[in-house]
Design a protein around this motif. Structure first.
Motif, PDB file in Angstrom:
ATOM      1  N   ASN A   2       0.822  -1.212   0.000  1.00 10.66           N
ATOM      2  CA  ASN A   2       0.000   0.000   0.000  1.00 10.66           C
ATOM      3  C   ASN A   2       0.855   1.261   0.000  1.00 10.66           C
ATOM      4  O   ASN A   2       0.482   2.275  -0.588  1.00 10.66           O
ATOM      5  CB  ASN A   2      -0.932  -0.001   1.220  1.00 10.66           C
ATOM      6  CG  ASN A   2      -1.989  -1.090   1.129  1.00 10.66           C
ATOM      7  OD1 ASN A   2      -2.319  -1.564   0.041  1.00 10.66           O
ATOM      8  ND2 ASN A   2      -2.500  -1.501   2.278  1.00 10.66           N
ATOM      9  N   ALA A   3       2.006   1.195   0.651  1.00 13.74           N
ATOM     10  CA  ALA A   3       2.894   2.358   0.675  1.00 13.74           C
ATOM     11  C   ALA A   3       3.532   2.623  -0.679  1.00 13.74           C
ATOM     12  O   ALA A   3       3.839   3.776  -1.021  1.00 13.74           O
ATOM     13  CB  ALA A   3       3.977   2.160   1.737  1.00 13.74           C
ATOM     14  N   SER A   4       3.701   1.569  -1.478  1.00 16.80           N
ATOM     15  CA  SER A   4       4.389   1.727  -2.767  1.00 16.80           C
ATOM     16  C   SER A   4       3.446   1.797  -3.963  1.00 16.80           C
ATOM     17  O   SER A   4       3.899   2.018  -5.085  1.00 16.80           O
ATOM     18  CB  SER A   4       5.361   0.558  -2.973  1.00 16.80           C
ATOM     19  OG  SER A   4       4.659  -0.674  -2.995  1.00 16.80           O
ATOM     20  N   MET A   5       2.153   1.597  -3.744  1.00 14.72           N
ATOM     21  CA  MET A   5       1.179   1.606  -4.842  1.00 14.72           C
ATOM     22  C   MET A   5       0.083   2.629  -4.572  1.00 14.72           C
ATOM     23  O   MET A   5      -1.031   2.279  -4.166  1.00 14.72           O
ATOM     24  CB  MET A   5       0.550   0.206  -5.017  1.00 14.72           C
ATOM     25  CG  MET A   5       1.535  -0.874  -5.355  1.00 14.72           C
ATOM     26  SD  MET A   5       2.210  -0.684  -7.015  1.00 14.72           S
ATOM     27  CE  MET A   5       3.486  -1.958  -6.980  1.00 14.72           C
ATOM     28  N   PRO A   6       0.366   3.905  -4.780  1.00 15.52           N
ATOM     29  CA  PRO A   6      -0.671   4.920  -4.533  1.00 15.52           C
ATOM     30  C   PRO A   6      -1.776   4.838  -5.578  1.00 15.52           C
ATOM     31  O   PRO A   6      -1.571   4.356  -6.694  1.00 15.52           O
ATOM     32  CB  PRO A   6       0.106   6.239  -4.645  1.00 15.52           C
ATOM     33  CG  PRO A   6       1.239   5.915  -5.565  1.00 15.52           C
ATOM     34  CD  PRO A   6       1.626   4.490  -5.271  1.00 15.52           C
ATOM     35  N   ASN A   7      -2.934   5.331  -5.207  1.00 14.24           N
ATOM     36  CA  ASN A   7      -4.061   5.364  -6.136  1.00 14.24           C
ATOM     37  C   ASN A   7      -3.794   6.342  -7.276  1.00 14.24           C
ATOM     38  O   ASN A   7      -3.164   7.385  -7.082  1.00 14.24           O
ATOM     39  CB  ASN A   7      -5.348   5.770  -5.418  1.00 14.24           C
ATOM     40  CG  ASN A   7      -5.879   4.656  -4.537  1.00 14.24           C
ATOM     41  OD1 ASN A   7      -5.382   3.531  -4.572  1.00 14.24           O
ATOM     42  ND2 ASN A   7      -6.903   4.968  -3.761  1.00 14.24           N
ATOM     43  N   ASN A   8      -4.298   6.021  -8.436  1.00 11.93           N
ATOM     44  CA  ASN A   8      -4.256   6.922  -9.574  1.00 11.93           C
ATOM     45  C   ASN A   8      -5.421   7.904  -9.459  1.00 11.93           C
ATOM     46  O   ASN A   8      -6.581   7.474  -9.379  1.00 11.93           O
ATOM     47  CB  ASN A   8      -4.364   6.120 -10.880  1.00 11.93           C
ATOM     48  CG  ASN A   8      -4.182   6.982 -12.118  1.00 11.93           C
ATOM     49  OD1 ASN A   8      -4.521   8.163 -12.134  1.00 11.93           O
ATOM     50  ND2 ASN A   8      -3.656   6.392 -13.175  1.00 11.93           N
ATOM     51  N   PRO A   9      -5.175   9.200  -9.430  1.00 11.37           N
ATOM     52  CA  PRO A   9      -6.278  10.159  -9.232  1.00 11.37           C
ATOM     53  C   PRO A   9      -7.296  10.155 -10.363  1.00 11.37           C
ATOM     54  O   PRO A   9      -8.409  10.676 -10.185  1.00 11.37           O
ATOM     55  CB  PRO A   9      -5.555  11.511  -9.146  1.00 11.37           C
ATOM     56  CG  PRO A   9      -4.239  11.295  -9.808  1.00 11.37           C
ATOM     57  CD  PRO A   9      -3.870   9.865  -9.559  1.00 11.37           C
ATOM     58  N   GLU A  10      -6.968   9.575 -11.510  1.00 10.12           N
ATOM     59  CA  GLU A  10      -7.907   9.534 -12.628  1.00 10.12           C
ATOM     60  C   GLU A  10      -8.796   8.292 -12.609  1.00 10.12           C
ATOM     61  O   GLU A  10      -9.655   8.127 -13.476  1.00 10.12           O
ATOM     62  CB  GLU A  10      -7.139   9.583 -13.953  1.00 10.12           C
ATOM     63  CG  GLU A  10      -6.340  10.867 -14.149  1.00 10.12           C
ATOM     64  CD  GLU A  10      -5.615  10.882 -15.481  1.00 10.12           C
ATOM     65  OE1 GLU A  10      -5.703   9.871 -16.208  1.00 10.12           O
ATOM     66  OE2 GLU A  10      -4.969  11.904 -15.783  1.00 10.12           O
ATOM     67  N   VAL A  11      -8.598   7.423 -11.620  1.00  7.04           N
ATOM     68  CA  VAL A  11      -9.360   6.178 -11.524  1.00  7.04           C
ATOM     69  C   VAL A  11     -10.241   6.227 -10.285  1.00  7.04           C
ATOM     70  O   VAL A  11      -9.811   6.689  -9.223  1.00  7.04           O
ATOM     71  CB  VAL A  11      -8.413   4.958 -11.447  1.00  7.04           C
ATOM     72  CG1 VAL A  11      -9.206   3.661 -11.297  1.00  7.04           C
ATOM     73  CG2 VAL A  11      -7.531   4.896 -12.687  1.00  7.04           C
ATOM     74  N   ARG A  12     -11.465   5.759 -10.423  1.00  4.74           N
ATOM     75  CA  ARG A  12     -12.364   5.642  -9.274  1.00  4.74           C
ATOM     76  C   ARG A  12     -12.149   4.265  -8.638  1.00  4.74           C
ATOM     77  O   ARG A  12     -12.226   3.241  -9.309  1.00  4.74           O
ATOM     78  CB  ARG A  12     -13.825   5.789  -9.703  1.00  4.74           C
ATOM     79  CG  ARG A  12     -14.144   7.127 -10.330  1.00  4.74           C
ATOM     80  CD  ARG A  12     -15.631   7.272 -10.615  1.00  4.74           C
ATOM     81  NE  ARG A  12     -16.129   6.232 -11.520  1.00  4.74           N
ATOM     82  CZ  ARG A  12     -17.404   6.106 -11.861  1.00  4.74           C
ATOM     83  NH1 ARG A  12     -18.314   6.911 -11.351  1.00  4.74           N
ATOM     84  NH2 ARG A  12     -17.786   5.153 -12.709  1.00  4.74           N
ATOM     85  N   TYR A  13     -11.892   4.249  -7.333  1.00  7.46           N
ATOM     86  CA  TYR A  13     -11.645   3.005  -6.607  1.00  7.46           C
ATOM     87  C   TYR A  13     -12.844   2.705  -5.708  1.00  7.46           C
ATOM     88  O   TYR A  13     -13.151   3.460  -4.788  1.00  7.46           O
ATOM     89  CB  TYR A  13     -10.373   3.116  -5.752  1.00  7.46           C
ATOM     90  CG  TYR A  13      -9.100   3.188  -6.552  1.00  7.46           C
ATOM     91  CD1 TYR A  13      -8.331   2.053  -6.793  1.00  7.46           C
ATOM     92  CD2 TYR A  13      -8.647   4.404  -7.075  1.00  7.46           C
ATOM     93  CE1 TYR A  13      -7.144   2.119  -7.519  1.00  7.46           C
ATOM     94  CE2 TYR A  13      -7.473   4.481  -7.811  1.00  7.46           C
ATOM     95  CZ  TYR A  13      -6.729   3.338  -8.029  1.00  7.46           C
ATOM     96  OH  TYR A  13      -5.554   3.402  -8.757  1.00  7.46           O
ATOM     97  N   TYR A  14     -13.521   1.599  -5.999  1.00  5.35           N
ATOM     98  CA  TYR A  14     -14.641   1.142  -5.194  1.00  5.35           C
ATOM     99  C   TYR A  14     -14.313  -0.243  -4.643  1.00  5.35           C
ATOM    100  O   TYR A  14     -13.508  -0.989  -5.217  1.00  5.35           O
ATOM    101  CB  TYR A  14     -15.930   1.045  -6.010  1.00  5.35           C
ATOM    102  CG  TYR A  14     -16.425   2.359  -6.584  1.00  5.35           C
ATOM    103  CD1 TYR A  14     -16.227   3.553  -5.905  1.00  5.35           C
ATOM    104  CD2 TYR A  14     -17.092   2.386  -7.806  1.00  5.35           C
ATOM    105  CE1 TYR A  14     -16.688   4.752  -6.426  1.00  5.35           C
ATOM    106  CE2 TYR A  14     -17.560   3.578  -8.337  1.00  5.35           C
ATOM    107  CZ  TYR A  14     -17.349   4.763  -7.644  1.00  5.35           C
ATOM    108  OH  TYR A  14     -17.800   5.948  -8.170  1.00  5.35           O
ATOM    109  N   SER A  15     -14.941  -0.607  -3.544  1.00  4.87           N
ATOM    110  CA  SER A  15     -14.697  -1.925  -2.961  1.00  4.87           C
ATOM    111  C   SER A  15     -15.951  -2.437  -2.273  1.00  4.87           C
ATOM    112  O   SER A  15     -16.796  -1.664  -1.811  1.00  4.87           O
ATOM    113  CB  SER A  15     -13.532  -1.869  -1.961  1.00  4.87           C
ATOM    114  OG  SER A  15     -13.796  -0.931  -0.929  1.00  4.87           O
ATOM    115  N   VAL A  16     -16.072  -3.755  -2.232  1.00  3.30           N
ATOM    116  CA  VAL A  16     -17.128  -4.431  -1.478  1.00  3.30           C
ATOM    117  C   VAL A  16     -16.490  -5.604  -0.746  1.00  3.30           C
ATOM    118  O   VAL A  16     -15.449  -6.129  -1.156  1.00  3.30           O
ATOM    119  CB  VAL A  16     -18.273  -4.942  -2.393  1.00  3.30           C
ATOM    120  CG1 VAL A  16     -18.962  -3.794  -3.092  1.00  3.30           C
ATOM    121  CG2 VAL A  16     -17.757  -5.953  -3.413  1.00  3.30           C
ATOM    122  N   GLY A  17     -17.105  -6.005   0.346  1.00  2.00           N
ATOM    123  CA  GLY A  17     -16.651  -7.164   1.103  1.00  2.00           C
ATOM    124  C   GLY A  17     -17.720  -8.223   1.130  1.00  2.00           C
ATOM    125  O   GLY A  17     -18.738  -8.132   0.431  1.00  2.00           O
TER     126      GLY A  17
END
Length: 414
Positions: free
Chosen positions: A271-286
């Motif tokens: 997680n420290a080395s893979m930041p989110n891309n600001p142009e991509v929407r990140y959604y999650s479900v469990g």
């Protein structure tokens, strides 16, 4: 006789005028005169009254109830249809970001289909057990989404390799799909299950996978899983790790390195080395079935272990670890149900059926491809979305969600 003349003359005049043009002008004039001079046929009073009564009765009757599938289908009409010419008649009425393609011969504008990538998790493949006769990982899901108007790619990467190796293979497959099928400008949506969500995040951040509109992860161990910590500890202590690496088969030789990527310590470094891309929407479900009695027996032991460590879980990944970006909901599915794996004991446990899982994926695809925020979509307002309270472990549906889903509480950003 006059009534018969009235019924025949007017249509005949129209046919002659359209078929023969000006050459039939004298005949058309004569037929029109005959039609005008003949009195219109009278409608019996009784028939008129009967028709009026039938119309009033039909208007007063309530519409027939929708079936469950029809109701969910109406709630979850995919954006590729909802944003089409049936709903938008001009450029001014189009939703932002959905540009039309070239006009057809009829002058109606057509809209591009949405492109979805289905990406499997650890130990996964397109088919489990056999390349031809094995069980599809996402059983029935590709066909369901294609019938709803989506373009679908089902990917396959090395089953037990490290995240970097899997991510590179994923990026290459999507690149080839875009080059050979979609075109360079089409945006895609990725639905990734389990460790596949880590592959997709790595492919976006490290391998420059562009034109990704949305990544929706399904029970992905973004913060690792204590199950991996346990199994790696046993393997290192007993020597099974070295034994696996000595077997000249990629499935076993890659297993220790791939499994180590799912540990809690590796997750913090990832997680420290893979930041989110600001142009991509990140959604999650469990996922969480609510109790071990409702979870598949194959996952009962792991469910209890993860529950003791991190709380509600789907038998492999906890709800807490599954959260990344905007957390949408907790599905009433365990880790095997999320693959729509054919389990003979489903009906005994009251688990969602084969068709129920297809409808859930249909809803997830709708939310991921929608230009709106998922909490504002029509499917969500109509109660098509579930969400669990992680603190209490209870599941809430439909209209009860409104007060609990303020933006500050609905989004969990890692």
């Amino acid at each position: 006789m006059a009534a018969a003349t009235h019924r025949v003359a007017a249509p005949l005049a129209g046919i002659c005028a359209s078929r023969f043009g000006s050459a039939s002008a004298p005949l058309v004039a004569a037929l029109s005169a005959s039609s005008a001079s003949a009195p219109a046929p009278a409608t019996p009073i009784a028939a008129t009254a009967g028709a009026a009564t039938a119309t009033a009765t039909a208007a007063a009757m309530p519409p027939p109830p929708l079936s469950r599938r029809a109701f969910v289908g109406r709630c979850c009409a995919p954006p590729c249809l909802a944003h089409g010419r049936r709903f938008y008649g001009s450029d001014a009425q189009q939703p932002a970001g959905r540009s039309p393609s070239s006009s057809s011969r009829s002058g109606m504008r057509s809209y591009e289909r949405k492109a979805i990538v289905l990406h499997h998790g650890f130990f996964g493949a397109k088919r489990l057990g056999h390349d031809v006769y094995g069980v599809p990982y996402f059983r029935g899901v590709p066909k369901e989404l294609e019938e709803q108007g989506y373009d679908v790619l089902v990917t396959e990467v090395p089953a037990t390799a490290s995240i970097l190796v899997r991510a590179e293979a994923l990026a290459e497959q999507i690149h080839l799909w875009r080059k050979n099928v979609l075109g360079p400008d089409r945006k895609i949506t990725i639905l990734a299950h389990s460790a596949g969500g880590l592959d997709a995040r790595c492919a976006i951040s490290k391998f420059g996978m562009s034109k990704v509109d949305t990544l929706l992860t399904i029970s992905t161990p973004h913060h690792g899983t204590p199950l991996a910590d346990l199994l790696l500890g046993i393997g290192d202590t007993t020597g099974l790790t070295g034994l696996c690496q000595s077997i000249p088969l990629p499935f076993f030789a890659d297993l220790p390195d791939g499994g180590r990527c799912l540990s809690t310590q590796a997750a913090r470094e990832f997680n420290a080395s893979m930041p989110n891309n600001p142009e991509v929407r990140y959604y999650s479900v469990g996922g969480d079935r609510g109790s071990v009695r409702k979870t598949s027996p194959e996952l009962a032991t792991s469910y209890l272990y993860v529950q003791a460590k991190e709380g509600p879980n789907d038998g492999v990944v906890s709800v807490k670890s599954a959260q990344w970006g905007t957390y949408l909901e907790t599905l009433p599915l365990d880790h095997l149900h999320q693959m729509n794996f054919p389990l003979p004991h489903r009906w005994l446990l009251g688990a969602p059926s084969y068709k129920d899982v297809l409808l859930i994926y249909r809803r997830l695809a709708f939310m991921a491809c929608s230009p709106e925020t998922p909490f504002a979509t029509d499917a969500y307002r109509r109660g098509g979305v579930h969400r669990s309270s992680h603190e209490s472990g209870s599941t809430t549906k439909g209209s009860q969600l409104g007060a609990r889903l303020a933006p500050s509480n609905a989004a969990s950003t890692a």
